[in-house]
Structures are given as structure tokens and as C-alpha cells.
Scaffold this active site. Structure first.
Site, mmCIF file in Angstrom:
data_model
loop_
_atom_site.group_PDB
_atom_site.id
_atom_site.type_symbol
_atom_site.label_atom_id
_atom_site.label_comp_id
_atom_site.label_asym_id
_atom_site.label_seq_id
_atom_site.Cartn_x
_atom_site.Cartn_y
_atom_site.Cartn_z
ATOM 1 C CG ASN A 8 -1.749 1.221 1.360
ATOM 2 O OD1 ASN A 8 -1.767 2.057 0.450
ATOM 3 N ND2 ASN A 8 -2.449 1.359 2.474
ATOM 4 C CD1 TRP A 9 3.975 1.359 -2.408
ATOM 5 C CD2 TRP A 9 3.851 2.137 -4.501
ATOM 6 N NE1 TRP A 9 4.889 0.678 -3.163
ATOM 7 C CE2 TRP A 9 4.835 1.128 -4.459
ATOM 8 C CE3 TRP A 9 3.600 2.778 -5.720
ATOM 9 C CZ2 TRP A 9 5.566 0.752 -5.578
ATOM 10 C CZ3 TRP A 9 4.324 2.390 -6.838
ATOM 11 C CH2 TRP A 9 5.297 1.389 -6.763
ATOM 12 C CE LYS A 10 -0.264 3.281 4.662
ATOM 13 N NZ LYS A 10 -0.249 3.351 6.109
ATOM 14 C CG HIS A 93 -5.939 1.724 4.993
ATOM 15 N ND1 HIS A 93 -5.545 2.672 5.904
ATOM 16 C CD2 HIS A 93 -4.889 0.878 4.857
ATOM 17 C CE1 HIS A 93 -4.304 2.404 6.297
ATOM 18 N NE2 HIS A 93 -3.878 1.323 5.682
ATOM 19 C CD GLU A 95 -3.234 5.428 6.545
ATOM 20 O OE1 GLU A 95 -3.186 5.454 5.300
ATOM 21 O OE2 GLU A 95 -2.307 4.959 7.248
ATOM 22 C CD GLU A 163 -3.319 -2.611 7.061
ATOM 23 O OE1 GLU A 163 -2.154 -2.754 6.692
ATOM 24 O OE2 GLU A 163 -4.033 -1.656 6.720
ATOM 25 N N GLY A 169 2.349 2.365 10.727
ATOM 26 C CA GLY A 169 3.266 3.499 10.606
ATOM 27 C C GLY A 169 3.926 3.899 11.910
ATOM 28 C CB SER A 205 5.227 -1.763 12.082
ATOM 29 O OG SER A 205 4.771 -0.443 12.335
ATOM 30 N N GLY A 226 3.004 -1.049 4.286
ATOM 31 C CA GLY A 226 3.053 0.366 3.951
ATOM 32 C C GLY A 226 4.491 0.798 3.708
ATOM 33 N N GLY A 227 5.104 1.419 4.706
ATOM 34 C CA GLY A 227 6.432 2.034 4.582
ATOM 35 C C GLY A 227 7.485 1.155 3.920
HETATM 36 P P1 13P Z 1 3.068 0.405 7.687
HETATM 37 O O1 13P Z 1 3.599 -0.873 7.088
HETATM 38 O O2 13P Z 1 3.827 1.636 7.227
HETATM 39 O O3 13P Z 1 2.898 0.325 9.160
HETATM 40 O O4 13P Z 1 1.578 0.612 7.063
HETATM 41 C C1 13P Z 1 0.672 -0.425 7.143
HETATM 42 C C2 13P Z 1 -0.511 -0.084 6.324
HETATM 43 O O5 13P Z 1 -1.270 0.815 6.642
HETATM 44 C C3 13P Z 1 -0.750 -0.862 5.095
HETATM 45 O O6 13P Z 1 -2.043 -0.648 4.609
#
Ligand code: 13P
Length: 241
Positions: A8-10, A93, A95, A163, A169, A205, A226-227
């Protein structure tokens, strides 16, 4: 079951950065032990589509509206994702739930719409730290699944991404015990609902150094990252566990 490694590149990466990423990543992806799925931001989807044409790497959008077209300024169409060759769409998600106020009812409409087009919804669920500390995790996840899948077609695929909001994050990954216990709970809820086949991914994470241990746990069918998915090397390491 083949594992799924999803990125997920957000709201990161321009179309050019997307093309650059894939020109490096495609070689590294040979070692992957499961299916790979990328979720670039909306404006970079076409760059992902053309970069990944002819490969077995899948991609999709991070969100869509519950209708294919109409007077819905600023929304994304799942039909367009399909026309460009996408396979998946992320739904719900944390967010989107928290920052954009998405409700379980809207999420349920999106899940049904995505399935009706032959795409695969990846439904995200998860509890906040407060909810975990108050021992409400099971009830929260059960509610998100019951409501989010209320209109879902059991005969069509749907992927679940667990999640925990407090692990996203933050660098605070859930412990193997927490992941094992919660994935077993999620599986038991899905089984009761008739969705026992649905893969259950873990997200929050995930890094190359914790992926191997988590991937070995029962009912962990892969990751939503994510990251650590923003760099070709770290994501290919995670996808090769
Ligand atoms: P991180 O891996 O940066 O914690 O993000 C997880 C995420 O929100 C994937 O959708």
C-alpha cells in the site's frame, strides 16, 4: 494456500517514481514466494498498469466509489481500474475510516460493487489501541466483518487485511502472540459467516526482519505493507520469506 504480499503506497510516488520502482523491482520479484499486489495512488495507476503489463505482478486501487460512474466529483471508478487491467481494490483502510469518515455501510456497498465487476476487494479491519486495551478487539473486528461483508457474495473472492491501527506506521509491530491470537479469532468469525476461504493478511509495521516469523504463524496468509513497500529491496525481501 499461496501467500499474498501486498504493497500500500498510500499518497507516495509520482508516475515517474512508479515506473522507476518497477524497472528495479521486476528482477527482484523472481524470488517471491507468493502473489504480489501493488496499490499505487490513483494518479500513478496507469504508470503501474503499463509497467506491469505482461508480468504476473498484480495491482489495484487504494479506494473506489460504490458506483462505476456518475456525478461524484473527486471519486475513483472501479470500472476504470478494471479497464486498465487492475485486479484488486483496497476497502476500508483505517486511514479512510478515520480521516475520511468512511462508515461500515459505505464499505459494504463498495465491497459488493467491486465483486460485481469481477475485481477482488481487500477489506481492511483493525482495532485502535484504546479498543485493544479495553479488551474490545474481538467485538470490533466481528462488527467490522459482519457489516463490511453484509452484501458480499460468498462465491466470489474477498481478501481480509487485519491491521491493528496502533501498529500502522508506528514501528510497533504486533507481537507474534497477538497476531496468532487475533488471526485465529478473525478466522473463526469468517468461518461462521461462510468466508472460511478468505485469505487473512497482517498489516502494521511489517519489515524484512519481522516478516519471516509472522509469515509462519497459522492463519497468516500474507502481508499488507506500507512504509517498507516503498523500496524495491525491502519489499522484495518481505515477499521472499
Ligand atoms: P506500515 O507498514 O507503514 O505500518 O503501514 C501499514 C498499512 O497501513 C498498510 O495498509
Amino acid at each position: 494456500m499461496k501467500k499474498i504480499f501486498a504493497a500500500n503506497w498510500k499518497l507516495f510516488k509520482t508516475p515517474q517514481e512508479t515506473r522507476d520502482f518497477f524497472s528495479t523491482f521486476k528482477d527482484l520479484a523472481n524470488k517471491a514466494t507468493g502473489e504480489i499486489v501493488f496499490f499505487p495512488s490513483a494518479i500513478s495507476l496507469e504508470a503501474a498498469s503499463s509497467s506491469l503489463k505482461g508480468s504476473n505482478i498484480k495491482w489495484g486501487a487504494q479506494n473506489c466509489f460504490a458506483q462505476a460512474s456518475g456525478a461524484f466529483t473527486g471519486e475513483n471508478s472501479a470500472q476504470v481500474v478494471k479497464d486498465l487491467g487492475g485486479s484488486y481494490i483496497l476497502v476500508g483502510h483505517s486511514e479512510r475510516r478515520k480521516i475520511f469518515g468512511e462508515t461500515d455501510a459505505l464499505i459494504a456497498e463498495k465491497v459488493a460493487h467491486i465483486q460485481s465487476l469481477g475485481l477482488i476487494p481487500m477489506l481492511c479491519i483493525g482495532e485502535t489501541l484504546e479498543e485493544r486495551e479495553g479488551k474490545h478487539t474481538f467485538r470490533i473486528l466481528e462488527t467490522q466483518l459482519l457489516l463490511g461483508l453484509a452484501n458480499a457474495d460468498k462465491s466470489k473472492p474477498v481478501v481480509i487485511a487485519y491491521e491493528p491501527v496502533w501498529a500502522i506506521g508506528t514501528g510497533k509491530v504486533a507481537s507474534p502472540e497477538q497476531v496468532a491470537e487475533t488471526h485465529a479469532d478473525v478466522y473463526s468469525i469468517l468461518e461462521k459467516m461462510g468466508f472460511a476461504q478468505s485469505p487473512i493478511l497482517y498489516g502494521g509495521s511489517v519489515k524484512p526482519d519481522n516478516a519471516k516469523g509472522l509469515a509462519a504463524l497459522p492463519h497468516v496468509s500474507g502481508f499488507l505493507v506500507g512504509g517498507a513497500s516503498l523500496e524495491p529491496k525491502s519489499f522484495s525481501e518481505i515477499a521472499s520469506v
